[in-house]
Every structure is written in C-alpha cells, then in structure tokens.
Design a protein around this motif. Structure first.
Motif, short mmCIF file in Angstrom:
data_model
loop_
_atom_site.label_atom_id
_atom_site.label_comp_id
_atom_site.label_asym_id
_atom_site.label_seq_id
_atom_site.Cartn_x
_atom_site.Cartn_y
_atom_site.Cartn_z
N THR A 10 0.77 -1.33 -0.10
CA THR A 10 -0.23 -0.04 -0.04
C THR A 10 0.83 1.35 0.04
O THR A 10 1.92 1.36 0.34
N PRO A 11 0.33 2.26 -0.49
CA PRO A 11 1.07 3.66 -0.71
C PRO A 11 1.59 3.99 0.83
O PRO A 11 0.70 3.98 1.69
N GLU A 12 2.71 4.62 0.83
CA GLU A 12 3.27 4.78 2.28
C GLU A 12 3.08 3.87 3.14
O GLU A 12 3.36 4.21 4.38
N GLY A 38 12.28 5.82 -3.48
CA GLY A 38 10.99 5.60 -2.80
C GLY A 38 10.99 5.03 -1.56
O GLY A 38 9.73 5.01 -0.82
N THR A 78 11.79 4.67 2.44
CA THR A 78 12.48 5.70 3.65
C THR A 78 13.17 4.94 4.57
O THR A 78 14.00 5.46 5.19
N ARG A 122 9.93 0.33 4.33
CA ARG A 122 8.95 1.37 4.37
C ARG A 122 8.89 2.17 3.23
O ARG A 122 10.10 2.77 3.00
N GLY A 148 7.95 5.84 1.16
CA GLY A 148 7.66 7.14 1.43
C GLY A 148 6.38 7.72 0.59
O GLY A 148 6.13 6.85 -0.31
N GLU A 149 6.13 8.90 0.58
CA GLU A 149 5.10 9.44 -0.21
C GLU A 149 5.14 9.85 -1.40
O GLU A 149 4.41 9.71 -2.39
N ASP A 150 6.69 9.82 -1.72
CA ASP A 150 7.14 9.97 -3.27
C ASP A 150 7.41 8.54 -4.09
O ASP A 150 8.05 8.64 -5.00
N GLU A 175 4.89 4.17 -8.50
CA GLU A 175 3.72 3.00 -8.61
C GLU A 175 4.33 1.58 -8.65
O GLU A 175 3.86 0.50 -8.27
N ASP A 208 -3.56 0.65 -3.54
CA ASP A 208 -4.38 0.65 -2.35
C ASP A 208 -5.19 -0.88 -2.07
O ASP A 208 -5.63 -1.11 -1.24
N ASP A 232 1.01 -5.01 4.98
CA ASP A 232 1.44 -3.85 5.85
C ASP A 232 1.96 -4.23 7.10
O ASP A 232 1.13 -4.34 8.16
#
Length: 219
Positions: free
Chosen positions: A37-39, A67, A69, A115, A117-119, A122, A163, A170
């Motif tokens: 999932t994103p972030e 991408g 972190t 983990r 990051g927000e950047d 895809e 998503d 996660d």
C-alpha cells in the motif's frame, strides 16, 4: 527397431524436452508480497529455486529503488548481511552472503523490512545480482510500458504500490507470515516444473511402449 518406431521414439522424447524447457526459462528470483500500500510497510521475501546453471548460490546483492524511507535486512544463521548506504544515509543496496553455498536444486530466501515514502512510484524494481561459485545471474531487466514481464529473459523482482494490496503486507514491525514465505517464489517456475515433469513422463512412457512393441515384433 524399425525406422517408424525410432521416429516415434525421437518425437516423444523431443516433446518431453520441449515441455521441460519452461522449467529452466521461467526460473528467476521472485518477491513476496508483490503489492504494497502507498506509504505502507512490508517484509519482503526474495526467493530463488536455482543456482547459476548447476553452480551453488553464494550471495545475493539487491539494489534498492527510489521511494523507500527505510530498509532493515533480516539477520539469520543462513546469511551474512552487508549494507551499503547512499550519501543521504538511506540504504542503497544489501548483500546477503550464504554461510554455506545454497545447492542449485534447493530453494533459498532472504528477507527485509521496508517502508515506503510518499514519493514512492507505482512500481518498485529491485535488481538482483545472484552470485554463484561459478558464474552469476543478473536479474535486472524491467518491462517497459505495454511489455509483458514474462517475456523478459532476466526480470528484476517488482513490487507494485496500490491501495488494493493485501492487508497482511502492511507489517512494518511484525514478522513475515509463514503463508507469505511459502508463496514467495514466483508461480511461473512451479508451472514450468510441472510441465517439464509431465513432458519427461510422456517421453518415458513412449520409450517403454516402443521397446515392448519392438520385442513383440522380433518374436
């Protein structure tokens, strides 16, 4: 043995070898889970079921994509771990060196917690250099837009950011689920192995039938 029976035998054995070919062609380094999932965070398992031809695997060097972190490789008794960092302090590559080389016909696996990051893009590709006692495999190819990854000769393991990722992925501070570990190998090698086994079995059956027919004709 007549020419007709010889021809049938050769054809049957050739068919078995053709079906067995996917087992080798589809063998590569896989990753599980293949969607995050994103972030989000996940424990990624990179697995392989082969060496370099017949040579045992001695190490895997995995390059990290942009991408991420954080990256925390898993330490266990099977692998020694060496971490490389970029100028910004983030992990850029991880090398797992086998304490004992992994035979070419046994499955091996390494894991790491990551983990996003927000950047994060895809698609996250993790190029892998598989080092062996003799030779090496470079699993670094990335499919371009519209290209089927299964058409690549040496595909890099790829994780999608979506998503719709399985909730079990996660797991930033949890342990890697046994179910995910069992499924970490890409399913394509399993299909190839099954087809190869069926082809070889067909060749053996044809050989037995041909030999029996030849014996009857000589009586």
């Amino acid at each position: 043995m007549s020419k007709t029976r010889r021809g049938a035998l050769v054809a049957a054995l050739a068919a078995g070898l053709v079906l067995a070919a996917p087992a080798a062609a589809q063998a590569h380094v896989g990753v599980s889970p293949d969607t995050v999932t994103p972030e989000g965070s996940a424990v990624l398992a990179f697995s392989f079921t082969h060496g370099c031809e017949n040579s045992p695997t001695t190490a895997l060097r995995i390059t990290m994509p942009d991408g991420l972190t954080s990256v925390a490789p898993t330490v266990d008794a099977t692998w020694d771990v060496a971490v490389e960092r970029a100028d910004n302090g983030l992990v850029s590559a991880v090398t797992y060196t086998a304490t004992t080389p992994i035979p070419h016909d046994l499955r091996g696996e390494v894991t790491m917690a990551v983990r996003l990051g927000e950047d994060a893009p895809e698609t996250l590709a993790f190029p892998v250099e598989q080092q062996c006692e003799t030779g090496a495999n470079e699993w670094v190819e990335i499919a371009e837009d519209g290209e089927d990854p299964h058409d690549l000769d040496s595909p890099a393991p790829v994780v999608s950011v979506s998503d719709t990722a399985d909730a079990g992925a996660d797991a930033g501070h949890g342990e890697h689920p046994d179910a995910a570990a069992e499924s970490s190998a890409d399913p394509a090698p399993a299909v190839g192995i099954a087809l190869g086994s069926a082809g070889l079995l067909a060749g053996i059956v044809a050989l037995v039938i041909t030999i029996r027919g030849s014996r009857r004709s000589t009586r």
